[in-house]
Motif scaffolding. Structure first.
Motif, mmCIF file in Angstrom:
data_model
loop_
_atom_site.group_PDB
_atom_site.id
_atom_site.type_symbol
_atom_site.label_atom_id
_atom_site.label_comp_id
_atom_site.label_asym_id
_atom_site.label_seq_id
_atom_site.Cartn_x
_atom_site.Cartn_y
_atom_site.Cartn_z
ATOM 1 N N VAL A 239 0.824 -1.207 0.000
ATOM 2 C CA VAL A 239 0.000 0.000 0.000
ATOM 3 C C VAL A 239 0.861 1.262 0.000
ATOM 4 O O VAL A 239 0.501 2.280 -0.611
ATOM 5 C CB VAL A 239 -0.937 -0.011 1.224
ATOM 6 N N HIS A 240 2.000 1.205 0.700
ATOM 7 C CA HIS A 240 2.883 2.369 0.828
ATOM 8 C C HIS A 240 4.307 1.958 0.447
ATOM 9 O O HIS A 240 5.200 1.891 1.306
ATOM 10 C CB HIS A 240 2.846 2.914 2.262
ATOM 11 N N PRO A 241 4.551 1.669 -0.822
ATOM 12 C CA PRO A 241 5.860 1.121 -1.233
ATOM 13 C C PRO A 241 7.042 2.039 -0.962
ATOM 14 O O PRO A 241 8.171 1.561 -0.820
ATOM 15 C CB PRO A 241 5.675 0.876 -2.741
ATOM 16 N N LYS A 242 6.820 3.342 -0.882
ATOM 17 C CA LYS A 242 7.937 4.266 -0.640
ATOM 18 C C LYS A 242 8.513 4.117 0.765
ATOM 19 O O LYS A 242 9.585 4.664 1.058
ATOM 20 C CB LYS A 242 7.481 5.707 -0.862
ATOM 21 N N ARG A 243 7.812 3.404 1.639
ATOM 22 C CA ARG A 243 8.279 3.262 3.024
ATOM 23 C C ARG A 243 9.092 1.985 3.243
ATOM 24 O O ARG A 243 9.370 1.617 4.383
ATOM 25 C CB ARG A 243 7.092 3.303 3.984
ATOM 26 N N GLY A 244 9.496 1.340 2.188
ATOM 27 C CA GLY A 244 10.339 0.162 2.318
ATOM 28 C C GLY A 244 11.770 0.547 2.655
ATOM 29 O O GLY A 244 12.258 1.596 2.243
ATOM 30 N N ARG A 245 12.432 -0.303 3.428
ATOM 31 C CA ARG A 245 13.836 -0.074 3.776
ATOM 32 C C ARG A 245 14.516 -1.427 3.968
ATOM 33 O O ARG A 245 13.863 -2.406 4.340
ATOM 34 C CB ARG A 245 13.963 0.754 5.052
ATOM 35 N N PRO A 246 15.850 -1.511 3.720
ATOM 36 C CA PRO A 246 16.551 -2.783 3.912
ATOM 37 C C PRO A 246 16.416 -3.255 5.353
ATOM 38 O O PRO A 246 16.453 -2.455 6.292
ATOM 39 C CB PRO A 246 18.004 -2.441 3.578
ATOM 40 N N LYS A 247 16.243 -4.556 5.517
ATOM 41 C CA LYS A 247 16.056 -5.099 6.861
ATOM 42 C C LYS A 247 16.638 -6.509 6.947
ATOM 43 O O LYS A 247 16.445 -7.315 6.040
ATOM 44 C CB LYS A 247 14.561 -5.127 7.208
ATOM 45 N N LEU A 248 17.340 -6.787 8.019
ATOM 46 C CA LEU A 248 17.860 -8.126 8.263
ATOM 47 C C LEU A 248 16.712 -9.006 8.737
ATOM 48 O O LEU A 248 16.222 -8.847 9.857
ATOM 49 C CB LEU A 248 18.961 -8.089 9.326
ATOM 50 N N ASN A 249 16.261 -9.916 7.878
ATOM 51 C CA ASN A 249 15.192 -10.844 8.249
ATOM 52 C C ASN A 249 15.819 -12.156 8.694
ATOM 53 O O ASN A 249 16.469 -12.851 7.904
ATOM 54 C CB ASN A 249 14.246 -11.069 7.069
ATOM 55 N N ARG A 250 15.657 -12.488 9.970
ATOM 56 C CA ARG A 250 16.321 -13.672 10.527
ATOM 57 C C ARG A 250 15.837 -14.944 9.854
ATOM 58 O O ARG A 250 16.642 -15.845 9.572
ATOM 59 C CB ARG A 250 16.093 -13.764 12.036
ATOM 60 N N PHE A 336 9.076 -2.679 6.474
ATOM 61 C CA PHE A 336 8.274 -1.461 6.407
ATOM 62 C C PHE A 336 8.854 -0.433 7.366
ATOM 63 O O PHE A 336 9.221 -0.756 8.502
ATOM 64 C CB PHE A 336 6.823 -1.772 6.789
ATOM 65 N N GLY A 337 8.962 0.822 6.906
ATOM 66 C CA GLY A 337 9.491 1.893 7.756
ATOM 67 C C GLY A 337 8.412 2.427 8.685
ATOM 68 O O GLY A 337 7.809 3.463 8.415
ATOM 69 N N TRP A 338 8.191 1.726 9.784
ATOM 70 C CA TRP A 338 7.081 2.034 10.683
ATOM 71 C C TRP A 338 7.171 3.456 11.254
ATOM 72 O O TRP A 338 6.153 4.136 11.406
ATOM 73 C CB TRP A 338 7.040 1.028 11.832
ATOM 74 N N THR A 339 8.378 3.899 11.578
ATOM 75 C CA THR A 339 8.536 5.226 12.189
ATOM 76 C C THR A 339 9.400 6.153 11.340
ATOM 77 O O THR A 339 9.896 7.160 11.837
ATOM 78 C CB THR A 339 9.151 5.097 13.598
ATOM 79 N N ASP A 340 9.571 5.817 10.068
ATOM 80 C CA ASP A 340 10.384 6.653 9.179
ATOM 81 C C ASP A 340 9.550 7.833 8.680
ATOM 82 O O ASP A 340 9.206 7.926 7.505
ATOM 83 C CB ASP A 340 10.889 5.838 7.983
ATOM 84 N N ASP A 341 9.221 8.722 9.580
ATOM 85 C CA ASP A 341 8.320 9.813 9.220
ATOM 86 C C ASP A 341 8.569 10.984 10.158
ATOM 87 O O ASP A 341 8.599 10.826 11.381
ATOM 88 C CB ASP A 341 6.867 9.347 9.355
ATOM 89 N N GLU A 342 8.729 12.171 9.590
ATOM 90 C CA GLU A 342 8.964 13.354 10.416
ATOM 91 C C GLU A 342 7.732 13.745 11.222
ATOM 92 O O GLU A 342 7.817 14.600 12.107
ATOM 93 C CB GLU A 342 9.396 14.523 9.538
ATOM 94 N N ALA A 343 6.586 13.123 10.946
ATOM 95 C CA ALA A 343 5.379 13.411 11.727
ATOM 96 C C ALA A 343 5.496 12.896 13.160
ATOM 97 O O ALA A 343 4.721 13.302 14.026
ATOM 98 C CB ALA A 343 4.148 12.798 11.056
#
Length: 356
Positions: A239-250, A336-343
């Motif tokens: 739904v919000h593809p711009k909020r993707g970020r690299p993540k180490l998935n165990r 997903f960048g849950w808190t990647d937001d200046e809001a």
């Protein structure tokens, strides 16, 4: 024209006794609220539980509504039936504190017009159990519930304690009704759409909801919740593809280790199979250290931190499953960048990103 007042929407399935306690707490809170309050219970329980819910609604002055399966759709139905211009969302396994309703009402009535919603913190009932002590170390299980006690404003908030202007809610189309999971992610999506539309979600640390400890009553319950959260994160990436970020998935790391070990099993006499436990041990040691406080020195503390790390891996498993369900295996190492937001305006920035 919509009347001035507060409508409270509660989605439910089962949880008969917990919901009865919630309705009683809301009835007590109404006594402190200076404007009229409407209670709406939107239910898709079994017939036996539904009969009890109806009786408890009659007992506590709530309106019973037969609703759909998905939680977002339940809440949307509640808003469509809401009589008043302000709406509070609260979950069936929670309890309202006595001044909850008046706090939300006062904050929204006195806020600037661009404030579309008010989030309050939700605190888990204390319990002296091993599971509770383990999960208090988690940054995933209940972290988002407590953010409104640590922030001045947020980009999104959990809807176990969120009051909205009905006009703001309707302006963005309400909740998504068919996300990947029956519950999970629809609250994040709503908040992001409100924020992107120019609305502000402010926080009131004194508008407190108490969450029933049943959500952490067993390791299995905790694990299932975290898997759901992880799956919802992959839907949010759709739904919000711009909020993707690299993540180490165990889970992804261990699957890759297993795939790398398979070709050499015969020639190494099974020694390449050690790649999986070695990778798991390295990841567990790293994640355990992250969950230890500077004052933690006992073996019990280390054991609890390790158990918490293992349970938090359920979130990664959910992301892994969700990526495959959505036909996006390329996103296994994208979070997903849950808190990647200046809001988000923090009083204290978290030590580690949510979902990290």
């Amino acid at each position: 024209m919509t009347e001035r007042g507060l409508s409270v929407v509660v989605p439910v399935k089962g949880r008969v006794q917990e919901t009865r306690a919630l309705l009683a707490s809301l009835r007590d809170a109404i006594a402190y609220c200076p404007e009229p309050v409407q209670l709406l219970l939107v239910d898709d329980s079994t017939p036996a539980d539904a009969r009890l819910h109806r009786a408890h609604c009659t007992e506590h002055g709530a309106t019973y509504v037969l609703g759909p399966r998905y939680v977002g759709a339940k809440r949307n139905l509640g808003v469509r039936l809401a009589r008043y211009d302000l709406v509070l969302f609260i979950d069936s396994d929670c309890l309202a504190t006595p001044d909850l309703l008046q706090r939300h009402l006062k904050t929204l009535r006195t806020a600037p017009p661009e404030v579309g919603a008010v989030a309050g913190p939700t605190y888990l009932q204390g319990a002296d159990t091993t599971v509770f002590r383990v999960m208090r170390r988690s940054r995933l299980l209940n972290a988002a519930f407590e953010w409104p006690g640590q922030c001045r404003r947020v980009a999104w908030a959990t809807t176990c304690n969120l009051a909205v202007r009905k006009s703001a809610f309707q302006s963005v189309g309400g909740f998504a009704e068919r996300p990947l999971t029956v519950v999970g992610g629809e609250d994040v999506d709503l908040g992001i759409r409100l924020t992107e539309a120019g609305w502000t979600i402010t926080c009131d640390p004194a508008a407190v909801v108490v969450h029933d400890k049943g959500s952490t009553d067993s390791l299995g319950t905790v694990s299932r919740r975290l898997v759901t959260y992880g799956r919802s994160g992959q839907w949010l990436l759709d739904v919000h593809p711009k909020r993707g970020r690299p993540k180490l998935n165990r889970t992804g790391v261990l699957v890759l280790a297993a795939m790398a070990a398979l070709p050499g099993l015969r020639h190494s006499r099974g020694r390449t199979a050690l790649l999986v436990p070695l990778a798991a041990a390295a990841l567990l040691a790293r994640d355990t250290r992250e969950r230890l406080a500077p004052t933690d020195e006992s073996l019990t503390s280390v054991a609890e931190a390790a158990a918490c790390a293992l349970l938090d891996w359920s979130f990664d498993l959910g992301e892994f499953i969700g990526a495959l369900q959505l036909g996006r295996p390329d996103r296994i190492f994208t979070g997903f960048g849950w808190t990647d937001d200046e809001a988000f305006e923090w009083d204290r920035t978290p030590d580690r990103p949510y979902g990290g």
